[in-house]
Design a protein around this motif. Structure first.
Motif, PDB file in Angstrom:
ATOM      1  N   LEU A 183       3.073  11.229  47.127  1.00  0.00           N
ATOM      2  CA  LEU A 183       3.048  10.746  45.747  1.00  0.00           C
ATOM      3  C   LEU A 183       4.390  10.999  45.055  1.00  0.00           C
ATOM      4  CD1 LEU A 183       1.197   9.486  43.633  1.00  0.00           C
ATOM      5  CD2 LEU A 183       0.498  11.776  42.985  1.00  0.00           C
ATOM      6  N   ARG A 184       4.951  12.189  45.262  1.00  0.00           N
ATOM      7  CA  ARG A 184       6.250  12.511  44.664  1.00  0.00           C
ATOM      8  C   ARG A 184       7.335  11.555  45.147  1.00  0.00           C
ATOM      9  NH1 ARG A 184       7.199  17.681  46.513  1.00  0.00           N
ATOM     10  NH2 ARG A 184       5.034  18.228  46.335  1.00  0.00           N
ATOM     11  N   ARG A 185       7.357  11.284  46.440  1.00  0.00           N
ATOM     12  CA  ARG A 185       8.382  10.388  46.988  1.00  0.00           C
ATOM     13  C   ARG A 185       8.239   8.971  46.450  1.00  0.00           C
ATOM     14  NH1 ARG A 185       8.242  12.276  53.280  1.00  0.00           N
ATOM     15  NH2 ARG A 185       9.317  14.253  52.971  1.00  0.00           N
ATOM     16  N   GLU A 186       7.020   8.493  46.367  1.00  0.00           N
ATOM     17  CA  GLU A 186       6.791   7.139  45.853  1.00  0.00           C
ATOM     18  C   GLU A 186       7.212   7.030  44.387  1.00  0.00           C
ATOM     19  OE1 GLU A 186       5.636   4.146  47.205  1.00  0.00           O
ATOM     20  OE2 GLU A 186       6.102   5.198  49.070  1.00  0.00           O
ATOM     21  N   LEU A 187       6.843   8.006  43.582  1.00  0.00           N
ATOM     22  CA  LEU A 187       7.187   7.963  42.166  1.00  0.00           C
ATOM     23  C   LEU A 187       8.685   8.136  41.941  1.00  0.00           C
ATOM     24  CD1 LEU A 187       4.222   9.949  40.605  1.00  0.00           C
ATOM     25  CD2 LEU A 187       4.564   7.490  40.641  1.00  0.00           C
ATOM     26  N   ALA A 188       9.322   8.960  42.750  1.00  0.00           N
ATOM     27  CA  ALA A 188      10.766   9.173  42.599  1.00  0.00           C
ATOM     28  C   ALA A 188      11.537   7.910  42.965  1.00  0.00           C
ATOM     29  CB  ALA A 188      11.218  10.339  43.472  1.00  0.00           C
ATOM     30  N   GLY A 189      11.040   7.160  43.913  1.00  0.00           N
ATOM     31  CA  GLY A 189      11.735   5.945  44.334  1.00  0.00           C
ATOM     32  C   GLY A 189      11.510   4.768  43.404  1.00  0.00           C
ATOM     33  N   ARG A 190      10.509   4.845  42.578  1.00  0.00           N
ATOM     34  CA  ARG A 190      10.167   3.722  41.682  1.00  0.00           C
ATOM     35  C   ARG A 190      10.125   4.202  40.236  1.00  0.00           C
ATOM     36  NH1 ARG A 190       5.440   0.739  45.124  1.00  0.00           N
ATOM     37  NH2 ARG A 190       6.354   1.139  47.160  1.00  0.00           N
ATOM     38  N   LYS A 191      11.211   4.778  39.787  1.00  0.00           N
ATOM     39  CA  LYS A 191      11.236   5.378  38.447  1.00  0.00           C
ATOM     40  C   LYS A 191      11.002   4.360  37.345  1.00  0.00           C
ATOM     41  CE  LYS A 191      14.070   9.281  39.688  1.00  0.00           C
ATOM     42  NZ  LYS A 191      15.312   9.987  39.524  1.00  0.00           N
ATOM     43  N   ILE A 198       7.331   2.113  33.209  1.00  0.00           N
ATOM     44  CA  ILE A 198       6.683   0.966  32.563  1.00  0.00           C
ATOM     45  C   ILE A 198       5.168   1.123  32.585  1.00  0.00           C
ATOM     46  CG2 ILE A 198       6.245  -1.516  32.801  1.00  0.00           C
ATOM     47  CD1 ILE A 198       9.187  -1.766  33.729  1.00  0.00           C
ATOM     48  N   VAL A 199       4.629   1.532  33.727  1.00  0.00           N
ATOM     49  CA  VAL A 199       3.178   1.713  33.835  1.00  0.00           C
ATOM     50  C   VAL A 199       2.712   2.847  32.921  1.00  0.00           C
ATOM     51  CG1 VAL A 199       1.336   2.419  35.408  1.00  0.00           C
ATOM     52  CG2 VAL A 199       3.007   0.732  36.143  1.00  0.00           C
ATOM     53  N   ALA A 200       3.470   3.950  32.884  1.00  0.00           N
ATOM     54  CA  ALA A 200       3.097   5.076  32.028  1.00  0.00           C
ATOM     55  C   ALA A 200       3.127   4.670  30.556  1.00  0.00           C
ATOM     56  CB  ALA A 200       4.035   6.252  32.275  1.00  0.00           C
ATOM     57  N   ALA A 201       4.128   3.899  30.156  1.00  0.00           N
ATOM     58  CA  ALA A 201       4.211   3.436  28.769  1.00  0.00           C
ATOM     59  C   ALA A 201       3.049   2.500  28.433  1.00  0.00           C
ATOM     60  CB  ALA A 201       5.543   2.739  28.523  1.00  0.00           C
ATOM     61  N   GLY A 202       2.710   1.627  29.351  1.00  0.00           N
ATOM     62  CA  GLY A 202       1.586   0.716  29.140  1.00  0.00           C
ATOM     63  C   GLY A 202       0.270   1.454  28.989  1.00  0.00           C
ATOM     64  N   MET A 203       0.078   2.464  29.828  1.00  0.00           N
ATOM     65  CA  MET A 203      -1.158   3.248  29.724  1.00  0.00           C
ATOM     66  C   MET A 203      -1.203   4.027  28.417  1.00  0.00           C
ATOM     67  SD  MET A 203      -1.757   4.534  33.609  1.00  0.00           S
ATOM     68  CE  MET A 203      -3.311   5.292  33.207  1.00  0.00           C
ATOM     69  N   ALA A 204      -0.060   4.543  27.973  1.00  0.00           N
ATOM     70  CA  ALA A 204      -0.011   5.277  26.708  1.00  0.00           C
ATOM     71  C   ALA A 204      -0.368   4.359  25.536  1.00  0.00           C
ATOM     72  CB  ALA A 204       1.370   5.885  26.514  1.00  0.00           C
ATOM     73  N   VAL A 205       0.142   3.133  25.555  1.00  0.00           N
ATOM     74  CA  VAL A 205      -0.171   2.173  24.487  1.00  0.00           C
ATOM     75  C   VAL A 205      -1.655   1.823  24.510  1.00  0.00           C
ATOM     76  CG1 VAL A 205       0.212  -0.208  23.723  1.00  0.00           C
ATOM     77  CG2 VAL A 205       2.158   1.231  24.341  1.00  0.00           C
ATOM     78  N   ALA A 206      -2.203   1.621  25.701  1.00  0.00           N
ATOM     79  CA  ALA A 206      -3.623   1.275  25.822  1.00  0.00           C
ATOM     80  C   ALA A 206      -4.503   2.405  25.298  1.00  0.00           C
ATOM     81  CB  ALA A 206      -3.965   0.956  27.268  1.00  0.00           C
TER      82      ALA A 206
END
Length: 56
Positions: free
Chosen positions: A6-14, A19-27
């Motif tokens: 999970l760490r490697r995937e998230l680090a490679g797709r910052k 964008i996904v984290a911001a979208g979830m926060a808005v929702a």
């Protein structure tokens, strides 16, 4: 094992992660706002009947 993957995937797709984290926060914020305003709307309508008619 899963944490490392999970760490490697998230680090490679910052950018995508941000964008996904911001979208979830808005929702989540929208759900909170709608739920906070809902009781006020029910009170204005009268008896809480969506059709606005009294039973009986």
């Amino acid at each position: 094992m899963y944490g490392t993957y999970l760490r490697r995937e998230l680090a490679g797709r910052k950018k995508q992660t941000a964008i996904v984290a911001a979208g979830m926060a808005v929702a989540i914020a929208l759900v909170i706002v709608v739920n906070a305003r809902a009781p006020g709307r029910r009170g204005r309508r009268g008896n809480g009947n969506p059709a606005g008619r009294n039973r009986g």
